[in-house]
Write an enzyme that holds these catalytic residues in place. Sequence first.
Site, PDB file in Angstrom:
ATOM      1  N   LYS A  13       0.820  -1.216   0.000  1.00 13.92           N
ATOM      2  CA  LYS A  13       0.000   0.000   0.000  1.00 13.92           C
ATOM      3  C   LYS A  13       0.853   1.265   0.000  1.00 13.92           C
ATOM      4  CE  LYS A  13      -1.081  -0.074   4.977  1.00 13.92           C
ATOM      5  NZ  LYS A  13       0.150  -0.819   5.291  1.00 13.92           N
TER       6      LYS A  13
ATOM      7  N   ARG B  75      -5.236   2.918  11.813  1.00 12.29           N
ATOM      8  CA  ARG B  75      -4.928   1.505  12.009  1.00 12.29           C
ATOM      9  C   ARG B  75      -5.790   0.904  13.107  1.00 12.29           C
ATOM     10  NH1 ARG B  75       0.651   1.907  10.058  1.00 12.29           N
ATOM     11  NH2 ARG B  75       1.576  -0.134   9.722  1.00 12.29           N
TER      12      ARG B  75
ATOM     13  N   ARG C  79      12.286  -7.156   1.812  1.00  6.96           N
ATOM     14  CA  ARG C  79      12.249  -5.681   1.785  1.00  6.96           C
ATOM     15  C   ARG C  79      13.567  -5.084   2.269  1.00  6.96           C
ATOM     16  NH1 ARG C  79       6.432  -3.102   3.102  1.00  6.96           N
ATOM     17  NH2 ARG C  79       7.285  -2.566   5.121  1.00  6.96           N
TER      18      ARG C  79
ATOM     19  N   ARG D 291      14.741  -3.411   7.781  1.00  4.61           N
ATOM     20  CA  ARG D 291      14.278  -2.654   8.955  1.00  4.61           C
ATOM     21  C   ARG D 291      13.961  -3.597  10.105  1.00  4.61           C
ATOM     22  NH1 ARG D 291       9.632   0.993   6.346  1.00  4.61           N
ATOM     23  NH2 ARG D 291       8.443  -0.361   7.699  1.00  4.61           N
TER      24      ARG D 291
ATOM     25  N   ARG E 123       3.234  -8.159  13.672  1.00  5.13           N
ATOM     26  CA  ARG E 123       2.525  -7.091  12.956  1.00  5.13           C
ATOM     27  C   ARG E 123       1.278  -7.635  12.263  1.00  5.13           C
ATOM     28  NH1 ARG E 123       6.502  -4.006   9.203  1.00  5.13           N
ATOM     29  NH2 ARG E 123       4.951  -2.362   9.259  1.00  5.13           N
TER      30      ARG E 123
HETATM   31  P1  AMP Z   1       4.410   1.470   8.523  1.00  5.75           P
HETATM   32  O1  AMP Z   1       5.582   2.106   7.899  1.00  5.75           O
HETATM   33  O2  AMP Z   1       3.097   2.136   8.139  1.00  5.75           O
HETATM   34  O3  AMP Z   1       4.351  -0.012   8.318  1.00  5.75           O
HETATM   35  O4  AMP Z   1       4.529   1.705  10.104  1.00  5.75           O
HETATM   36  C1  AMP Z   1       5.615   1.211  10.853  1.00  5.75           C
HETATM   37  C2  AMP Z   1       5.257   1.156  12.331  1.00  5.75           C
HETATM   38  O5  AMP Z   1       4.919   2.481  12.792  1.00  5.75           O
HETATM   39  C3  AMP Z   1       4.046   0.304  12.681  1.00  5.75           C
HETATM   40  O6  AMP Z   1       4.358  -1.057  12.821  1.00  5.75           O
HETATM   41  C4  AMP Z   1       3.605   0.938  14.002  1.00  5.75           C
HETATM   42  O7  AMP Z   1       4.443   0.544  15.067  1.00  5.75           O
HETATM   43  C5  AMP Z   1       3.878   2.428  13.753  1.00  5.75           C
HETATM   44  N1  AMP Z   1       2.672   3.069  13.171  1.00  5.75           N
HETATM   45  C6  AMP Z   1       2.555   3.631  11.937  1.00  5.75           C
HETATM   46  N2  AMP Z   1       1.324   4.123  11.742  1.00  5.75           N
HETATM   47  C7  AMP Z   1       0.631   3.882  12.882  1.00  5.75           C
HETATM   48  C8  AMP Z   1      -0.711   4.109  13.300  1.00  5.75           C
HETATM   49  N3  AMP Z   1      -1.613   4.704  12.487  1.00  5.75           N
HETATM   50  N4  AMP Z   1      -1.056   3.731  14.551  1.00  5.75           N
HETATM   51  C9  AMP Z   1      -0.173   3.141  15.376  1.00  5.75           C
HETATM   52  N5  AMP Z   1       1.078   2.855  15.041  1.00  5.75           N
HETATM   53  C10 AMP Z   1       1.493   3.210  13.804  1.00  5.75           C
END
Ligand code: AMP
Length: 213
Positions: free
Chosen positions: A13, A88, A127, A160, A171
């Site tokens: 996404k 989320r 990744r 990462r 996750r």
């Molecule tokens: P992403 O890059 O969107 O996969 O986000 C990486 C990490 O950031 C996630 O696994 C969460 O720990 C944190 N994170 C990002 N967006 C949110 C959100 N909307 N609510 C809570 N945690 C978030």
Amino acid sequence: MKIIMLGAPGAGKGTQAKMIAEKYGVPHVSTGDIFRANIKNGTQLGMEAKQYMDKGLLVPDELTVRILLDRVAQEDCKNGYVLDGFPRTIPQAEVLDNALTELGDKIDYAVNVDVPDENIIRRMSGRRACLSCGATYHIEHIPPKKEGVCDACGSELVLRDDDKAETVKNRLDVYHKQTQPLIDFYTEKGVLATVDGTLPMDDVFAAITAILG
Ligand code: AMP
């Protein structure tokens, strides 16, 4: 145009969100990117968020909602945005919904990029990310020109912490428990559109643009 991207971590996404942002001329707003930028800059917010992110857990709603509402209140978001990684949880979606309602506004589309868990696990281990500029790659599907080096800024690429196998499993559990209910939330609002995220990147994008117009 205000768009939300839904889908499991690793569903692609983020890539689609960037392509949508470019085609429709709206900013790509990723809460994950905002947290990572804060971690890199050693801010208080970054230090708090990192404790959760490294374990594959969600950053608490209160903190996340605050940074998101600040971001979408900025001038460049006036005509719309693509939200990638937010909301989320149902409480996050409700806060956003209320904030938009107060402005007489609403989300136009919630695009669900659908990919089964088995595919996700396979994808995530490939990744690679640039911690300097935020660019992302995949060793099979979107390889950098030179192995291990960012095309955009020349920095070293890494797996990462939150893409490591154990964290990915956490996750996905978190996704199914906390984020998947948003599919019903946006279906009820009549704005959900699901695309098959297992297709090649360009085909997923074509399916999305057919919906967005
Ligand atoms: P992403 O890059 O969107 O996969 O986000 C990486 C990490 O950031 C996630 O696994 C969460 O720990 C944190 N994170 C990002 N967006 C949110 C959100 N909307 N609510 C809570 N945690 C978030």
